[in-house]
Design an enzyme around this catalytic site. Sequence first.
Site: not given
Length: 275
Positions: A9, A11
């Site tokens: 991922d 953020d």
Amino acid sequence: MAGIVVIFDFDKTIIDCDSDNWVVDELGFTELFNQLLPTMPWNFLMDKMMKEINARGTTIDDIVEVLKRTPIHPRIVPAIKSAHALGCELRVVSDANMFFIEKILEHLGLRQCFSEINTNPSVVDEDDKLRIFPHHDFTKSSHGCSLCPPNMCKGMVVERIQASFEGKKKNIIYLGDGSGDYCPALKLGEADYMMPRKNFPVWDLICSNPMLIKAGIHEWSDGEELEKVLLQIINTVAVEGDGDKSSQLISSVDCKLQTISASTTALPQAMPVPQ
């Protein structure tokens, strides 16, 4: 290692903030953002914000300069470079957007480490304005997953990645923090590894019923732990392999682990699964 695919991922996993909020806040548009937030979907809101930012004289170069200041733990870049140097295939699966991700990775010298970025598309138009669009056009159809936001099902992306293996044995290591990372965690198999960020939404969801996750679960709290846990998992996969290449990989990982753990705490253990 050719048999390992590491999926990050972005953020609050690679970087230590939400990139959308970071840009909006740093450019001074927080109040307008908060006013518009209840009125439209997130992707449409970010596209609208980019129009407003452009209309008030902020340029693409200004946005890039803000992205260069994005906070990141100092051990994240070495962790990614180490995994890449060890031969792992690295990919991004993120609900941010392509422009933000690519500019940050380029600034950090990491873009070439990733073979693929799956995220919301973006483009700079003829007016030098950034346009942001949903990964899945939910105005035309639904992706059908009740766990994920309408614009992106990360679980579907992981399933596509798994299908691309064409029968080859691969171990996936998935790192994430948010609730959108729960669906892909459910898609992982027993030979895979899930690395949830501790005390973040995906961690809470996994803890609510760990038995639903087939993959090995190894938590992390910050960039230092991320690096140690990730390299330890790569080492574990190498130990389970065979041949000279695996031996060489084990030696390389051991050297890196010794370097980063000489004066740090012990590696977090896998999450216990209730019997």
